[in-house]
Design a protein around this motif. Structure first.
Motif, short mmCIF file in Angstrom:
data_model
loop_
_atom_site.label_atom_id
_atom_site.label_comp_id
_atom_site.label_asym_id
_atom_site.label_seq_id
_atom_site.Cartn_x
_atom_site.Cartn_y
_atom_site.Cartn_z
N GLN A 21 0.52 -0.99 -0.06
CA GLN A 21 0.06 -0.34 0.01
C GLN A 21 0.71 1.27 -0.08
O GLN A 21 1.63 1.56 0.73
N LEU A 22 0.35 2.12 -1.01
CA LEU A 22 1.21 3.91 -0.82
C LEU A 22 1.13 4.33 0.24
O LEU A 22 2.41 5.01 0.66
N ALA A 23 0.80 4.05 1.40
CA ALA A 23 0.40 4.57 2.37
C ALA A 23 1.36 4.67 3.37
O ALA A 23 2.68 4.88 3.53
N GLY A 24 1.81 2.92 3.65
CA GLY A 24 2.84 2.47 4.56
C GLY A 24 3.97 3.19 3.81
O GLY A 24 4.73 3.22 4.03
N LEU A 25 3.58 2.74 2.35
CA LEU A 25 5.28 3.26 1.77
C LEU A 25 5.59 4.28 1.56
O LEU A 25 7.27 4.99 1.97
N SER A 26 4.70 5.33 1.94
CA SER A 26 5.07 6.67 2.02
C SER A 26 5.60 6.68 3.41
O SER A 26 5.91 8.13 3.75
N GLY A 27 5.50 6.07 4.30
CA GLY A 27 5.28 6.58 6.21
C GLY A 27 4.72 7.03 6.40
O GLY A 27 5.02 7.28 7.43
N ARG A 28 3.42 7.13 5.41
CA ARG A 28 2.12 7.63 6.80
C ARG A 28 0.52 7.04 6.69
O ARG A 28 0.42 6.43 5.92
N PRO A 29 0.94 5.52 6.84
CA PRO A 29 -0.31 4.26 6.78
C PRO A 29 -1.24 4.86 7.51
O PRO A 29 -2.59 4.32 7.46
N GLN A 48 4.55 17.26 -1.14
CA GLN A 48 5.71 17.01 0.39
C GLN A 48 6.51 16.03 -0.02
O GLN A 48 6.25 15.75 -1.53
N ASP A 49 6.78 14.82 0.54
CA ASP A 49 8.08 13.88 0.29
C ASP A 49 7.77 12.44 0.04
O ASP A 49 8.19 11.36 -0.01
N GLY A 50 6.28 12.03 0.12
CA GLY A 50 5.74 11.06 0.42
C GLY A 50 6.22 10.08 -0.68
O GLY A 50 6.52 8.91 -0.47
N MET A 51 6.12 10.43 -1.66
CA MET A 51 6.34 9.52 -2.97
C MET A 51 8.62 9.84 -2.91
O MET A 51 8.64 8.39 -3.34
N SER A 52 9.02 9.98 -2.07
CA SER A 52 10.12 10.14 -2.25
C SER A 52 10.74 9.27 -0.82
O SER A 52 11.57 7.81 -1.46
N HIS A 53 10.13 8.75 -0.74
CA HIS A 53 9.76 8.02 0.78
C HIS A 53 9.10 6.04 0.62
O HIS A 53 9.88 6.44 0.11
N ALA A 54 8.10 6.57 -0.17
CA ALA A 54 7.56 5.32 -1.36
C ALA A 54 8.49 4.44 -1.84
O ALA A 54 9.08 3.51 -2.46
N VAL A 55 9.75 5.79 -3.59
CA VAL A 55 10.08 4.70 -3.98
C VAL A 55 11.26 4.55 -3.57
O VAL A 55 12.12 3.36 -3.22
N ARG A 56 11.93 4.87 -1.98
CA ARG A 56 13.63 4.60 -1.45
C ARG A 56 12.76 2.90 -0.52
O ARG A 56 13.65 2.26 -0.56
N ALA A 57 11.39 3.26 -0.31
CA ALA A 57 10.79 1.86 0.61
C ALA A 57 11.44 0.59 -0.53
O ALA A 57 11.28 -0.28 -0.28
N LEU A 58 10.15 0.94 -2.29
CA LEU A 58 10.77 0.09 -3.15
C LEU A 58 12.12 -0.31 -2.98
O LEU A 58 11.91 -1.57 -3.68
N ARG A 59 12.16 0.87 -3.51
CA ARG A 59 14.34 0.06 -3.75
C ARG A 59 15.18 -1.33 -2.70
O ARG A 59 15.26 -1.51 -3.34
N GLU A 60 14.53 -1.34 -1.78
CA GLU A 60 14.87 -1.80 -0.57
C GLU A 60 14.46 -3.49 -0.89
O GLU A 60 15.12 -4.14 -0.57
N LEU A 113 6.10 2.74 -8.29
CA LEU A 113 6.93 1.74 -9.37
C LEU A 113 8.45 2.11 -10.40
O LEU A 113 9.28 1.56 -10.09
N TRP A 114 7.68 3.37 -10.98
CA TRP A 114 8.08 3.58 -12.20
C TRP A 114 9.38 4.22 -12.03
O TRP A 114 11.12 3.84 -12.21
N ASN A 115 8.83 5.37 -11.15
CA ASN A 115 10.34 5.89 -10.40
C ASN A 115 11.04 4.89 -9.94
O ASN A 115 12.04 5.10 -9.43
N ALA A 116 10.83 3.69 -8.82
CA ALA A 116 11.58 2.83 -8.03
C ALA A 116 12.75 2.03 -9.15
O ALA A 116 13.62 2.22 -8.90
N VAL A 117 12.31 2.05 -10.23
CA VAL A 117 12.66 1.60 -11.60
C VAL A 117 13.70 2.40 -12.02
O VAL A 117 15.15 1.98 -12.46
N LYS A 118 13.09 3.78 -12.33
CA LYS A 118 14.28 4.50 -12.58
C LYS A 118 15.75 4.77 -11.99
O LYS A 118 16.79 4.90 -11.85
N GLU A 119 15.37 4.30 -9.95
CA GLU A 119 16.25 4.65 -9.64
C GLU A 119 16.70 3.25 -9.15
O GLU A 119 17.78 3.24 -7.13
N GLY A 120 16.78 2.04 -9.57
CA GLY A 120 17.60 0.64 -9.50
C GLY A 120 16.69 -0.43 -8.94
O GLY A 120 17.02 -1.14 -9.21
#
Length: 176
Positions: A31-39, A53-65, A83-90
């Motif tokens: 879920q995006l809410a959990g990935l973004s740090g705001r469940p 805000q910075d929620g998408m960057s948190h979600a992308v970092r969580a997906l990269r892990e 997901l697209w942005n997480a793939v762009k970042e690795g």
């Protein structure tokens, strides 16, 4: 093939959506809410957190892990954008399917993996055909459908969306 599914801002799908002919022994529904740090957020509040805000960057970092090797990524609306942005970042995925991920219209170059995007024709924020012909490997627009058409079509056994996803997963799509 394993599936890595990321839902939309409303929490759809709440559980994994089993797809036809996409046999998977392991499924990851996130879920995006959990990935973004705001469940605690949903809907417009989550959308604001992700994109203003910075929620998408948190979600992308969580997906990269996540170890996505061997996984097919499937994202619904903002989940596809994450997901697209997480793939762009690795994030390593075998392929990516984005359904109604309209923020992808701001992307300017394709990913290095097979990508398929789906749109509702009546979604005012979907990208242009010229974008579709350059950025994703494959795309399809469903006539008469709104942005959230996937909420019914992803759960309906014989829907065109489910059939088209199966065709992509089976590798029967001819990329142009």
């Amino acid at each position: 093939m394993q599936h890595l599914v990321v839902g939309d801002i409303h929490g759809f799908p709440e559980t994994f959506v089993a797809l036809p002919n996409a046999g998977s022994s392991q499924r990851h529904g996130l879920q995006l809410a959990g990935l973004s740090g705001r469940p605690d957020l949903r809907g417009d509040a989550l959308h604001d957190h992700l994109f203003n805000q910075d929620g998408m960057s948190h979600a992308v970092r969580a997906l990269r892990e996540i170890d996505g090797r061997g996984c097919l990524g499937i994202g619904f609306s903002a989940g596809g954008t994450a997901l697209w942005n997480a793939v762009k970042e690795g994030l390593e995925l075998q392929a990516l399917i984005c359904v109604s991920s309209t923020r992808l219209r701001f992307e300017t170059s394709p990913l290095d993996i097979p990508t398929m995007v789906f749109w509702g024709e009546l979604d005012p924020y979907r990208p242009t055909e010229s974008w579709n012909n350059v950025v994703p490997m494959c795309w399809k627009t469903y006539a008469g459908k709104q942005h959230d058409f996937y909420r019914i079509d992803a759960l309906t056994a014989q829907s065109p969306l489910r059939s088209d996803i199966a065709v992509f997963v089976e590798g029967r799509v001819v990329f142009t």
